[in-house]
Design an enzyme around this catalytic site. Structure first.
Site, short mmCIF file in Angstrom:
data_model
loop_
_atom_site.label_atom_id
_atom_site.label_comp_id
_atom_site.label_asym_id
_atom_site.label_seq_id
_atom_site.Cartn_x
_atom_site.Cartn_y
_atom_site.Cartn_z
N ILE A 13 0.84 -1.21 0.00
CA ILE A 13 0.00 0.00 0.00
C ILE A 13 0.87 1.25 0.00
O ILE A 13 0.65 2.19 -0.77
CB ILE A 13 -0.96 -0.01 1.21
CG1 ILE A 13 -1.82 -1.28 1.21
CG2 ILE A 13 -1.85 1.24 1.21
CD1 ILE A 13 -2.68 -1.48 2.45
N THR A 36 9.76 -5.92 6.35
CA THR A 36 8.86 -6.66 5.45
C THR A 36 8.73 -5.96 4.10
O THR A 36 8.43 -6.62 3.10
CB THR A 36 7.45 -6.85 6.06
OG1 THR A 36 6.91 -5.56 6.33
CG2 THR A 36 7.49 -7.65 7.34
N GLY A 37 8.96 -4.66 4.06
CA GLY A 37 8.90 -3.91 2.80
C GLY A 37 10.06 -4.29 1.89
O GLY A 37 11.10 -4.76 2.37
N SER A 80 -0.76 -8.87 10.10
CA SER A 80 -1.05 -10.29 10.30
C SER A 80 -1.66 -10.59 11.67
O SER A 80 -1.02 -10.38 12.71
CB SER A 80 0.19 -11.17 10.09
OG SER A 80 -0.10 -12.50 10.46
N SER A 119 -7.66 -0.56 10.67
CA SER A 119 -8.03 -1.89 10.18
C SER A 119 -9.48 -2.25 10.51
O SER A 119 -9.96 -1.97 11.62
CB SER A 119 -7.10 -2.93 10.79
OG SER A 119 -7.58 -4.23 10.53
N TYR A 143 -3.52 -7.93 17.20
CA TYR A 143 -3.34 -7.04 16.04
C TYR A 143 -4.48 -6.03 15.97
O TYR A 143 -4.26 -4.83 15.75
CB TYR A 143 -3.30 -7.89 14.75
CG TYR A 143 -3.28 -7.05 13.50
CD1 TYR A 143 -2.13 -6.39 13.08
CD2 TYR A 143 -4.44 -6.89 12.73
CE1 TYR A 143 -2.13 -5.61 11.94
CE2 TYR A 143 -4.44 -6.11 11.59
CZ TYR A 143 -3.29 -5.47 11.20
OH TYR A 143 -3.28 -4.69 10.07
N ASN A 172 -9.37 -5.70 4.18
CA ASN A 172 -8.68 -6.73 3.37
C ASN A 172 -8.25 -6.25 1.98
O ASN A 172 -8.86 -6.58 0.97
CB ASN A 172 -9.56 -7.98 3.27
CG ASN A 172 -9.66 -8.68 4.61
OD1 ASN A 172 -10.35 -8.19 5.51
ND2 ASN A 172 -8.94 -9.77 4.78
N ARG A 272 -8.89 -20.81 11.91
CA ARG A 272 -7.72 -20.11 12.45
C ARG A 272 -8.10 -19.34 13.72
O ARG A 272 -9.13 -18.66 13.73
CB ARG A 272 -7.21 -19.15 11.37
CG ARG A 272 -5.80 -18.71 11.55
CD ARG A 272 -5.35 -17.91 10.35
NE ARG A 272 -5.97 -16.60 10.30
CZ ARG A 272 -5.74 -15.69 9.36
NH1 ARG A 272 -4.91 -15.97 8.37
NH2 ARG A 272 -6.31 -14.53 9.39
C1 UD1 Z 1 -7.06 -9.08 8.92
C2 UD1 Z 1 -7.89 -7.82 8.91
C3 UD1 Z 1 -7.40 -6.87 7.84
C4 UD1 Z 1 -5.91 -6.65 8.01
C5 UD1 Z 1 -5.17 -7.98 7.96
C6 UD1 Z 1 -3.68 -7.77 8.24
C7 UD1 Z 1 -10.11 -8.66 9.54
C8 UD1 Z 1 -11.51 -8.78 9.10
N1 UD1 Z 1 -9.27 -8.14 8.64
O1 UD1 Z 1 -7.35 -9.75 7.77
O2 UD1 Z 1 -8.08 -5.64 7.94
O3 UD1 Z 1 -5.44 -5.83 6.98
O4 UD1 Z 1 -5.67 -8.83 8.97
O5 UD1 Z 1 -2.98 -8.94 8.16
O6 UD1 Z 1 -9.75 -8.97 10.64
N2 UD1 Z 1 -7.15 -17.96 5.08
C9 UD1 Z 1 -7.25 -19.29 4.67
N3 UD1 Z 1 -6.12 -19.92 4.27
C10 UD1 Z 1 -4.89 -19.30 4.26
C11 UD1 Z 1 -4.81 -17.94 4.66
C12 UD1 Z 1 -5.96 -17.31 5.08
O7 UD1 Z 1 -8.33 -19.88 4.67
O8 UD1 Z 1 -3.91 -19.94 3.87
C13 UD1 Z 1 -8.38 -17.27 5.52
C14 UD1 Z 1 -8.27 -16.72 6.92
O9 UD1 Z 1 -8.53 -17.69 7.88
C15 UD1 Z 1 -9.34 -15.61 6.86
C16 UD1 Z 1 -9.27 -15.13 5.40
O10 UD1 Z 1 -8.61 -16.17 4.69
O11 UD1 Z 1 -10.60 -16.13 7.13
C17 UD1 Z 1 -8.49 -13.86 5.22
O12 UD1 Z 1 -7.27 -14.00 5.91
P1 UD1 Z 1 -6.09 -12.89 5.78
O13 UD1 Z 1 -5.85 -12.60 4.37
O14 UD1 Z 1 -4.96 -13.36 6.63
O15 UD1 Z 1 -6.74 -11.58 6.37
P2 UD1 Z 1 -7.62 -11.30 7.70
O16 UD1 Z 1 -7.06 -12.00 8.87
O17 UD1 Z 1 -9.05 -11.45 7.35
#
Ligand code: UD1
Length: 325
Positions: A13, A36-37, A80, A119, A143, A172, A272
């Site tokens: 971003i 991380t950047g 994360s 967030s 977080y 997201n 998770r």
């Molecule tokens: C969260 C925050 C988001 C923030 C981000 C930072 C929420 C709603 N959102 O995102 O605003 O920017 O953290 O890291 O809390 N998943 C799988 N398999 C995988 C990886 C992820 O099923 O291998 C699923 C996760 O369990 C989750 C979804 O995908 O349900 C999104 O995960 P991720 O992309 O890590 O973001 P959030 O934790 O939702």
């Protein structure tokens, strides 16, 4: 033209914000500690840009970086949900102390405005959906607490010191330059990379959880608007930045697989820890008071993102053996 400071400038971003500001003729200080950047995210940027390698925990470096700055875009953070659960202390210092250090530096040097990457995790599993900024937040993971604490600090610095602050609750975000290669990468980047490599992604839970996935270009637009909107409309406030439409993980997986020609059905694993079921934004406040309007929807965003990762994948494949990272 104004001088801007972008923190976390070498992240996905931050680098898009930096690039857009520089292309529009601004003078940009691109601050990152490169934990991380990636330097390559800043490499192609043309215009008035100075790279500052510094950590948000270094208050003196921030003071120096803020001298003469008109507006700060504070994107720097250790993201994360799962990593913050594993190691809350490191993330606490980067995300809460880092934001505090930056606000102190901004106040001391007379910066006019700070735009902050907040967030959607601040909502936790609050209902009803869609989530509005007037709802009481319910952050669940460390977080989420850290990003929400930043919002509270911003609000206080506006109320007490009249430092103009605007918090943007990102939902997201995805798009080109998002790092795909860690087990903790955002789901879109991670699944795309795995499918391109012929690996099997795992959906945590039953895949019915949903997210208001938001393409990077919409977020850049929101940041520019937040920097220029009149203070009497936006200072001290929080805005949801999203597309205002949730998509389940099952749906996302299917669409990615179709775009990439990936044939395997999803594999499911345990849910998770700290995950929330649904995230879905009401974006009326941003529309009305920032003039925000998403221009790239979910499917178009996915198409562009997949195109970018495909290109990266092809470039890596063409590199001689030994040159690959
Ligand atoms: C969260 C925050 C988001 C923030 C981000 C930072 C929420 C709603 N959102 O995102 O605003 O920017 O953290 O890291 O809390 N998943 C799988 N398999 C995988 C990886 C992820 O099923 O291998 C699923 C996760 O369990 C989750 C979804 O995908 O349900 C999104 O995960 P991720 O992309 O890590 O973001 P959030 O934790 O939702």
């Amino acid at each position: 033209m104004a001088t801007y400071l972008v923190t976390g400038a070498a992240g996905c971003i931050g680098s898009w914000i930096t690039q857009t500001l520089a292309e529009r003729g601004g003078t940009v200080r691109a601050l990152d500690n490169f934990s991380t950047g990636k330097r390559e995210n800043l490499a192609g940027i043309r215009g008035e840009m100075t790279v500052i390698e510094a950590d948000l925990r270094d208050a003196a470096a921030l003071l120096h970086a803020c001298e003469g700055v008109e507006c700060i875009f504070h994107q720097g953070a250790l993201p994360s949900v799962p990593l913050a659960i594993q190691d809350p202390r490191t993330r606490h210092t980067a995300n809460i102390d880092g934001t505090f250090n930056l606000l102190e530096a901004a106040r001391a040097t007379g910066v006019r405005r700070v735009v902050y990457a907040a967030s959607s995790s601040a909502y936790g599993n609050k209902n009803p959906l869609p989530q509005t900024e007037t709802m009481l937040p319910g952050p669940l993971s460390p977080y989420a607490v850290q990003k929400y604490a930043g919002e509270l600090y911003l609000r206080s610095y506006w109320e007490v010191y009249k430092l103009e602050t605007v918090a943007l609750r990102y939902f997201n975000i995805f798009g080109p330059r998002q790092a795909p290669d860690s087990p903790y990468s955002g789901v879109m980047a991670k699944f795309t990379r795995m499918m391109l490599n012929g690996e099997q992604p795992v959906i945590h839970g039953d895949g019915t959880q949903s997210r208001d996935f938001t393409y990077i270009e919409n977020v850049v637009q929101a940041n520019l608007l937040a920097a220029s909107a009149p203070a009497d409309k936006v200072a001290g406030r929080v805005f949801n930045i999203a597309c205002g439409e949730p998509h389940t993980l099952n749906e996302t997986y299917a669409l990615l697989a179709e775009m990439l020609g990936y044939k395997n059905p999803p594999q499911y694993g345990p849910p998770r820890a700290g995950d929330i079921p649904h995230s879905y934004a009401d974006i009326r406040a941003a529309r009305e008071d920032l003039g925000y309007a998403p221009t790239v929807d979910f499917t178009e965003g996915l198409r562009r993102t997949v195109g970018w990762y495909r290109q990266q994948h092809a470039q890596r494949a063409a590199q001689p053996v030994g040159a690959k990272a």
